[in-house]
Design an enzyme around this catalytic site. Structure first.
Site, short mmCIF file in Angstrom:
data_model
loop_
_atom_site.label_atom_id
_atom_site.label_comp_id
_atom_site.label_asym_id
_atom_site.label_seq_id
_atom_site.Cartn_x
_atom_site.Cartn_y
_atom_site.Cartn_z
N HIS A 1 -0.35 -2.66 -6.55
CA HIS A 1 -1.57 -2.38 -5.79
C HIS A 1 -3.23 -2.37 -5.87
CE1 HIS A 1 -2.75 1.14 -2.31
NE2 HIS A 1 -2.98 -0.58 -1.98
N GLU B 1 -3.06 0.60 -9.19
CA GLU B 1 -2.73 1.00 -8.79
C GLU B 1 -0.87 0.54 -9.44
OE1 GLU B 1 -1.15 5.38 -6.28
OE2 GLU B 1 -1.57 2.89 -5.33
N ASN C 1 -2.47 6.29 -1.53
CA ASN C 1 -2.90 5.82 0.22
C ASN C 1 -2.01 7.35 0.59
OD1 ASN C 1 -4.00 4.01 0.98
ND2 ASN C 1 -2.79 2.90 0.05
N SER D 1 0.79 -1.23 -0.37
CA SER D 1 0.02 -0.08 -0.16
C SER D 1 0.77 1.25 -0.28
CB SER D 1 -1.21 0.21 1.06
OG SER D 1 -2.20 -1.06 1.32
#
Length: 286
Positions: free
Chosen positions: A140, A152, A190, A119
Protein backbone atom coordinates in the site's frame (compact mmCIF):
# COMPACT_ATOMS: atom_id res chain seq x y z
CA UNK A 1 14.32 -13.46 -5.42
CA UNK A 2 15.77 -10.67 -7.61
CA UNK A 3 13.20 -8.30 -9.09
CA UNK A 4 13.88 -6.63 -12.43
CA UNK A 5 10.57 -6.39 -14.29
CA UNK A 6 7.42 -5.07 -12.61
CA UNK A 7 3.95 -4.59 -14.02
CA UNK A 8 1.42 -2.10 -12.65
CA UNK A 9 -2.27 -2.80 -13.14
CA UNK A 10 -4.26 0.42 -13.40
CA UNK A 11 -2.96 3.61 -14.98
CA UNK A 12 -4.74 6.12 -12.76
CA UNK A 13 -3.24 8.48 -10.21
CA UNK A 14 -1.80 5.75 -7.99
CA UNK A 15 -0.80 3.37 -10.77
CA UNK A 16 1.05 6.00 -12.78
CA UNK A 17 2.78 7.22 -9.59
CA UNK A 18 3.92 3.69 -8.75
CA UNK A 19 5.15 3.17 -12.33
CA UNK A 20 7.02 6.49 -12.27
CA UNK A 21 8.76 5.58 -9.03
CA UNK A 22 9.77 2.15 -10.32
CA UNK A 23 11.20 3.65 -13.52
CA UNK A 24 13.26 6.18 -11.58
CA UNK A 25 14.86 3.35 -9.61
CA UNK A 26 15.97 1.18 -12.49
CA UNK A 27 13.08 -1.23 -13.07
CA UNK A 28 11.50 -2.22 -16.37
CA UNK A 29 7.80 -1.37 -16.08
CA UNK A 30 4.69 -2.45 -17.97
CA UNK A 31 1.74 -0.13 -17.26
CA UNK A 32 -1.58 -1.85 -17.95
CA UNK A 33 -5.11 -0.58 -18.11
CA UNK A 34 -8.18 -2.03 -19.75
CA UNK A 35 -8.71 1.20 -21.71
CA UNK A 36 -6.17 2.46 -24.24
CA UNK A 37 -7.00 6.07 -23.41
CA UNK A 38 -6.31 5.46 -19.71
CA UNK A 39 -2.91 3.91 -20.46
CA UNK A 40 -1.99 6.82 -22.70
CA UNK A 41 -3.01 9.32 -20.00
CA UNK A 42 -0.94 7.43 -17.45
CA UNK A 43 2.12 7.38 -19.71
CA UNK A 44 1.64 11.09 -20.49
CA UNK A 45 1.47 11.87 -16.76
CA UNK A 46 4.74 10.03 -16.18
CA UNK A 47 6.44 11.75 -19.12
CA UNK A 48 5.25 15.17 -17.90
CA UNK A 49 6.68 14.45 -14.44
CA UNK A 50 10.03 13.52 -15.98
CA UNK A 51 9.97 16.63 -18.16
CA UNK A 52 9.50 18.81 -15.07
CA UNK A 53 12.53 17.20 -13.46
CA UNK A 54 14.62 17.97 -16.55
CA UNK A 55 13.36 21.59 -16.59
CA UNK A 56 14.38 21.95 -12.94
CA UNK A 57 17.82 20.44 -13.72
CA UNK A 58 17.22 17.58 -11.31
CA UNK A 59 17.95 15.00 -14.02
CA UNK A 60 19.48 15.09 -17.48
CA UNK A 61 17.68 14.66 -20.78
CA UNK A 62 19.60 11.40 -21.25
CA UNK A 63 18.34 10.10 -17.90
CA UNK A 64 14.77 11.00 -18.82
CA UNK A 65 15.07 9.10 -22.10
CA UNK A 66 16.57 6.09 -20.34
CA UNK A 67 13.67 6.00 -17.88
CA UNK A 68 11.06 6.25 -20.63
CA UNK A 69 12.79 3.55 -22.67
CA UNK A 70 11.99 1.08 -19.87
CA UNK A 71 8.26 1.91 -19.91
CA UNK A 72 5.85 -0.27 -21.88
CA UNK A 73 2.11 0.35 -22.24
CA UNK A 74 -0.36 -2.55 -22.38
CA UNK A 75 -4.08 -3.16 -22.76
CA UNK A 76 -3.74 -6.96 -22.91
CA UNK A 77 -3.39 -8.55 -19.48
CA UNK A 78 -1.25 -11.27 -21.07
CA UNK A 79 1.47 -8.64 -21.60
CA UNK A 80 2.28 -8.66 -17.87
CA UNK A 81 2.86 -12.44 -17.76
CA UNK A 82 6.67 -12.21 -17.70
CA UNK A 83 6.95 -9.84 -14.74
CA UNK A 84 8.68 -10.74 -11.49
CA UNK A 85 6.16 -8.70 -9.50
CA UNK A 86 2.72 -7.42 -10.47
CA UNK A 87 1.31 -4.51 -8.45
CA UNK A 88 -2.45 -4.06 -8.76
CA UNK A 89 -3.69 -0.47 -8.42
CA UNK A 90 -7.28 -0.88 -9.63
CA UNK A 91 -10.34 0.80 -8.06
CA UNK A 92 -11.11 -0.08 -4.46
CA UNK A 93 -13.77 -2.71 -5.21
CA UNK A 94 -13.43 -6.29 -3.97
CA UNK A 95 -15.02 -7.86 -7.05
CA UNK A 96 -12.71 -5.94 -9.39
CA UNK A 97 -9.63 -7.02 -7.45
CA UNK A 98 -10.57 -10.68 -7.05
CA UNK A 99 -11.40 -10.94 -10.74
CA UNK A 100 -8.03 -9.42 -11.64
CA UNK A 101 -6.12 -11.69 -9.27
CA UNK A 102 -7.84 -14.78 -10.65
CA UNK A 103 -6.75 -13.76 -14.14
CA UNK A 104 -3.22 -12.83 -13.05
CA UNK A 105 -2.84 -16.11 -11.21
CA UNK A 106 -3.72 -17.97 -14.40
CA UNK A 107 -1.53 -15.85 -16.69
CA UNK A 108 1.63 -15.15 -14.69
CA UNK A 109 4.66 -17.36 -14.13
CA UNK A 110 4.50 -19.63 -11.07
CA UNK A 111 7.15 -17.59 -9.21
CA UNK A 112 5.53 -14.18 -9.83
CA UNK A 113 4.52 -12.24 -6.73
CA UNK A 114 1.09 -10.61 -6.91
CA UNK A 115 0.83 -7.43 -4.81
CA UNK A 116 -2.19 -5.23 -4.20
CA UNK A 117 -2.11 -1.50 -3.54
CA UNK A 118 -5.49 -1.82 -1.82
CA UNK A 119 -6.23 0.81 0.81
CA UNK A 120 -8.40 -1.39 3.01
CA UNK A 121 -9.52 -4.69 1.45
CA UNK A 122 -8.43 -7.99 2.99
CA UNK A 123 -5.30 -9.46 1.41
CA UNK A 124 -6.34 -12.88 2.71
CA UNK A 125 -9.62 -12.61 0.81
CA UNK A 126 -7.87 -11.49 -2.38
CA UNK A 127 -5.33 -14.32 -2.05
CA UNK A 128 -8.07 -16.91 -1.55
CA UNK A 129 -9.12 -16.74 -5.22
CA UNK A 130 -5.61 -17.69 -6.39
CA UNK A 131 -3.56 -20.88 -6.36
CA UNK A 132 -0.60 -18.96 -4.87
CA UNK A 133 -1.70 -17.38 -1.57
CA UNK A 134 1.89 -17.55 -0.30
CA UNK A 135 2.86 -15.11 -3.08
CA UNK A 136 0.04 -12.58 -2.56
CA UNK A 137 0.75 -9.50 -0.43
CA UNK A 138 -0.42 -5.97 0.22
CA UNK A 139 1.87 -3.17 -0.95
CA UNK A 140 0.00 0.00 0.00
CA UNK A 141 1.70 3.13 -1.32
CA UNK A 142 0.79 6.58 -0.04
CA UNK A 143 -0.38 9.41 -2.31
CA UNK A 144 1.45 11.10 -4.04
CA UNK A 145 3.57 8.01 -4.59
CA UNK A 146 6.81 9.65 -5.85
CA UNK A 147 6.94 11.87 -2.74
CA UNK A 148 5.61 9.88 0.21
CA UNK A 149 8.21 7.65 1.94
CA UNK A 150 5.91 5.00 3.46
CA UNK A 151 4.76 1.69 1.97
CA UNK A 152 2.44 -0.31 4.22
CA UNK A 153 3.23 -4.02 3.78
CA UNK A 154 0.25 -6.28 4.55
CA UNK A 155 0.80 -9.97 5.11
CA UNK A 156 -2.23 -12.19 4.41
CA UNK A 157 -2.73 -15.37 6.42
CA UNK A 158 -0.93 -17.40 3.76
CA UNK A 159 1.76 -14.90 2.72
CA UNK A 160 5.24 -16.44 2.98
CA UNK A 161 8.30 -14.98 4.67
CA UNK A 162 10.10 -15.04 1.31
CA UNK A 163 7.37 -12.94 -0.31
CA UNK A 164 7.44 -10.44 2.57
CA UNK A 165 11.23 -10.17 2.41
CA UNK A 166 11.20 -9.70 -1.37
CA UNK A 167 8.60 -6.92 -1.24
CA UNK A 168 10.29 -5.22 1.71
CA UNK A 169 13.56 -5.25 -0.25
CA UNK A 170 11.82 -3.88 -3.36
CA UNK A 171 10.31 -1.10 -1.23
CA UNK A 172 13.72 -0.14 0.08
CA UNK A 173 15.16 -0.13 -3.44
CA UNK A 174 12.51 2.48 -4.25
CA UNK A 175 13.91 4.68 -1.47
CA UNK A 176 10.88 4.06 0.73
CA UNK A 177 10.31 2.61 4.18
CA UNK A 178 8.35 -0.66 4.45
CA UNK A 179 6.20 -1.04 7.56
CA UNK A 180 4.58 -4.44 8.07
CA UNK A 181 1.05 -4.55 9.50
CA UNK A 182 -1.57 -7.25 10.00
CA UNK A 183 -4.45 -7.92 7.64
CA UNK A 184 -7.41 -6.13 9.21
CA UNK A 185 -9.85 -3.69 7.54
CA UNK A 186 -8.09 -0.42 6.76
CA UNK A 187 -4.79 -1.84 8.06
CA UNK A 188 -3.22 0.96 10.16
CA UNK A 189 -3.06 3.97 7.84
CA UNK A 190 -6.69 4.14 6.80
CA UNK A 191 -8.11 2.76 10.03
CA UNK A 192 -6.74 5.95 11.62
CA UNK A 193 -6.99 8.43 8.73
CA UNK A 194 -10.42 7.73 7.27
CA UNK A 195 -12.45 8.11 10.49
CA UNK A 196 -10.76 11.51 10.94
CA UNK A 197 -11.72 12.51 7.38
CA UNK A 198 -15.24 11.16 7.92
CA UNK A 199 -15.58 13.19 11.13
CA UNK A 200 -14.38 16.29 9.27
CA UNK A 201 -17.15 15.70 6.72
CA UNK A 202 -19.64 15.38 9.59
CA UNK A 203 -18.48 18.77 10.92
CA UNK A 204 -19.48 20.31 7.56
CA UNK A 205 -22.67 18.19 7.30
CA UNK A 206 -23.83 19.33 10.74
CA UNK A 207 -23.09 23.00 9.96
CA UNK A 208 -20.37 23.30 12.58
CA UNK A 209 -17.88 24.85 10.18
CA UNK A 210 -17.06 25.37 6.51
CA UNK A 211 -14.57 23.09 4.75
CA UNK A 212 -12.04 25.93 4.82
CA UNK A 213 -12.48 26.40 8.56
CA UNK A 214 -12.19 22.68 9.32
CA UNK A 215 -8.97 22.47 7.31
CA UNK A 216 -7.52 25.60 8.92
CA UNK A 217 -8.13 24.21 12.40
CA UNK A 218 -6.24 21.02 11.57
CA UNK A 219 -3.39 22.79 9.76
CA UNK A 220 -2.82 25.66 12.16
CA UNK A 221 -3.91 23.96 15.38
CA UNK A 222 -2.66 20.40 14.83
CA UNK A 223 0.26 21.16 12.47
CA UNK A 224 -1.11 18.95 9.69
CA UNK A 225 0.48 19.81 6.32
CA UNK A 226 -2.91 19.50 4.61
CA UNK A 227 -6.43 19.73 5.99
CA UNK A 228 -8.52 16.53 6.08
CA UNK A 229 -11.03 17.74 3.49
CA UNK A 230 -8.36 18.91 1.04
CA UNK A 231 -6.69 15.55 1.60
CA UNK A 232 -9.97 13.75 0.94
CA UNK A 233 -10.26 15.61 -2.36
CA UNK A 234 -6.71 14.55 -3.24
CA UNK A 235 -7.36 10.90 -2.37
CA UNK A 236 -10.74 10.90 -4.11
CA UNK A 237 -14.05 11.06 -2.26
CA UNK A 238 -15.19 7.86 -3.97
CA UNK A 239 -12.12 6.09 -2.59
CA UNK A 240 -12.73 7.54 0.88
CA UNK A 241 -16.32 6.28 0.78
CA UNK A 242 -15.22 2.82 -0.37
CA UNK A 243 -12.72 2.58 2.50
CA UNK A 244 -15.27 3.73 5.08
CA UNK A 245 -17.71 1.12 3.77
CA UNK A 246 -15.02 -1.56 4.10
CA UNK A 247 -14.32 -0.46 7.68
CA UNK A 248 -18.03 -0.38 8.53
CA UNK A 249 -18.67 -3.82 7.04
CA UNK A 250 -15.48 -5.33 8.44
CA UNK A 251 -15.92 -4.22 12.05
CA UNK A 252 -19.70 -3.81 12.23
CA UNK A 253 -19.18 -0.72 14.39
CA UNK A 254 -21.34 2.39 13.88
CA UNK A 255 -18.32 4.64 14.47
CA UNK A 256 -17.25 3.75 10.91
CA UNK A 257 -20.59 4.72 9.32
CA UNK A 258 -19.89 6.95 6.29
CA UNK A 259 -21.26 10.48 6.60
CA UNK A 260 -24.38 11.00 4.43
CA UNK A 261 -22.77 14.11 2.92
CA UNK A 262 -19.83 12.01 1.71
CA UNK A 263 -22.29 9.62 0.04
CA UNK A 264 -24.15 12.54 -1.52
CA UNK A 265 -21.01 14.11 -2.99
CA UNK A 266 -19.94 10.79 -4.49
CA UNK A 267 -23.43 10.24 -5.93
CA UNK A 268 -23.22 13.69 -7.53
CA UNK A 269 -19.91 12.80 -9.16
CA UNK A 270 -18.02 15.22 -6.92
CA UNK A 271 -14.99 13.02 -6.37
CA UNK A 272 -12.43 15.72 -5.61
CA UNK A 273 -9.44 16.80 -7.67
CA UNK A 274 -9.86 14.15 -10.34
CA UNK A 275 -13.40 15.28 -11.17
CA UNK A 276 -12.74 19.01 -10.66
CA UNK A 277 -15.01 19.36 -7.64
CA UNK A 278 -15.26 17.96 -4.14
CA UNK A 279 -15.11 20.06 -1.01
CA UNK A 280 -13.21 22.53 -3.18
CA UNK A 281 -13.35 23.50 -6.87
CA UNK A 282 -10.27 22.83 -9.01
CA UNK A 283 -9.55 24.93 -12.06
CA UNK A 284 -8.69 23.20 -15.30
CA UNK A 285 -10.89 20.23 -14.44
CA UNK A 286 -14.43 19.54 -15.47
Amino acid sequence: MPVQAVSVIGAGQMGSGIAQTLLQHGFAVTLYDIQQAAVMRGCATIEAAFNRQVEKSRVTQAQREEWLARLAAATRLEDVAGSDVVIEAAPEHLETKTSLFQSLDRICQPQTILASNTSSISITTIASVTQRPSQVIGMHFMNPVPVMPLVEIIRGLGTSDVTCATIADLTQQLGKTPVEVRDFPGFVSNRLLMPMINEAVYAVYEGIASPEAVDQVMKLGMNHPMGPLALADLIGLDTCLAIMETLHAGFGDSKYRPCPLLRQYVSAGWHGRKSGKGFYVYKGRR
